[in-house]
Design a protein around this motif. Structure first.
Motif, PDB file in Angstrom:
ATOM      1  N   HIS A  35     -30.323 -35.149  10.235  1.00 32.01           N
ATOM      2  CA  HIS A  35     -31.109 -36.367  10.043  1.00 32.01           C
ATOM      3  C   HIS A  35     -32.532 -35.980   9.657  1.00 32.01           C
ATOM      4  O   HIS A  35     -32.983 -34.870   9.935  1.00 32.01           O
ATOM      5  N   ALA A  57     -29.296 -33.488  14.742  1.00 32.33           N
ATOM      6  CA  ALA A  57     -29.574 -34.497  15.772  1.00 32.33           C
ATOM      7  C   ALA A  57     -28.752 -34.279  17.033  1.00 32.33           C
ATOM      8  O   ALA A  57     -29.154 -34.680  18.115  1.00 32.33           O
ATOM      9  N   THR A  58     -27.590 -33.634  16.896  1.00 31.54           N
ATOM     10  CA  THR A  58     -26.672 -33.505  18.024  1.00 31.54           C
ATOM     11  C   THR A  58     -26.442 -32.037  18.342  1.00 31.54           C
ATOM     12  O   THR A  58     -26.181 -31.230  17.449  1.00 31.54           O
ATOM     13  N   THR A  97     -36.555 -35.695   9.704  1.00 23.86           N
ATOM     14  CA  THR A  97     -37.656 -35.698  10.658  1.00 23.86           C
ATOM     15  C   THR A  97     -38.935 -35.396   9.883  1.00 23.86           C
ATOM     16  O   THR A  97     -38.866 -34.966   8.726  1.00 23.86           O
ATOM     17  N   ASP A 129     -24.843 -33.436  12.707  1.00 24.46           N
ATOM     18  CA  ASP A 129     -25.529 -34.693  12.416  1.00 24.46           C
ATOM     19  C   ASP A 129     -26.948 -34.469  11.907  1.00 24.46           C
ATOM     20  O   ASP A 129     -27.936 -34.751  12.590  1.00 24.46           O
TER      21      ASP A 129
END
Length: 199
Positions: free
Chosen positions: A162, A171-172, A164, A160
């Motif tokens: 994402h 993310a996971t 930043t 995941d």
């Protein structure tokens, strides 16, 4: 060990091209042990010569994945590298899950063709797998990064991507211990009987 100038990430620069040429020339000789890769920090040299537990883990992971994946998907080990010139990064995961058709290319693999990257942590340079690649792999778009650590009989699957402030990140994170089943993408494999490094 990492060696390189600060502007290594500028892939269009003569600096990145010079590092790329150096890494490829080192790969063409058998006189220097280990593996060379290009990160945002520069050239990383993992001086570890392949040892039994590392190579056996790679072999078992490849075989277990290929038993559960469709025939057109392979768990590839070896060359070529995965390269993202726009980020100035060239890596060679221990195992690359990729469609066989996407291997029909000249030169390096496009990271967007890789379904998952799998690394077996090096005893000599664990930060390369647990820190540098955790940063680099989402940056170049590898959707899944699985880490197997024979030092501790543990690992993690990161997914995941994402945005930043520091750039794309996973993310996971799903941690596991050896003996548990682990899911990498659409495929679940056993981690039973994976070897550990001996002190």
């Amino acid at each position: 060990m990492t060696i390189a100038p600060d502007d290594a990430r500028r892939s269009g620069s003569h600096v990145y091209r010079a590092m790329r040429d150096l890494v490829q020339s080192m790969d063409d000789t058998d006189t220097i042990p280990g593996k060379f890769e290009i990160t945002q920090e520069g050239i990383v040299h993992d001086m570890m010569s392949p040892i039994g537990p590392h190579e056996l883990t790679v072999l078992r992971l490849r075989k277990r994945l290929e038993k559960v994946m469709p025939e057109e998907i392979v768990a590839h080990t070896g060359e070529p590298d995965v390269e993202c010139q726009s980020e100035g990064i060239m890596r060679r995961p221990d195992v690359m899950v990729i469609a066989e058709a996407d291997m029909e290319t000249e030169g390096t693999f496009d990271p967007h063709t890789i379904c998952a990257a799998i690394e077996v942590v090096s005893r000599s340079n664990p930060d390369n797998d647990w820190v540098s690649k955790v940063r680099d792999y989402p940056l170049i778009g590898l959707p899944i990064y699985a880490i197997f650590d024979p030092r501790t009989a543990t690992g993690a699957v990161l997914t995941d991507i994402h945005p930043t402030p520091e750039g794309p990140r996973y993310a996971t994170r799903k941690d596991f211990v050896y003996g548990e089943d682990v899911t990498i993408g659409d495929w679940t494999i056993s981690t039973d009987d994976l070897p550990r490094y001996q002190d």
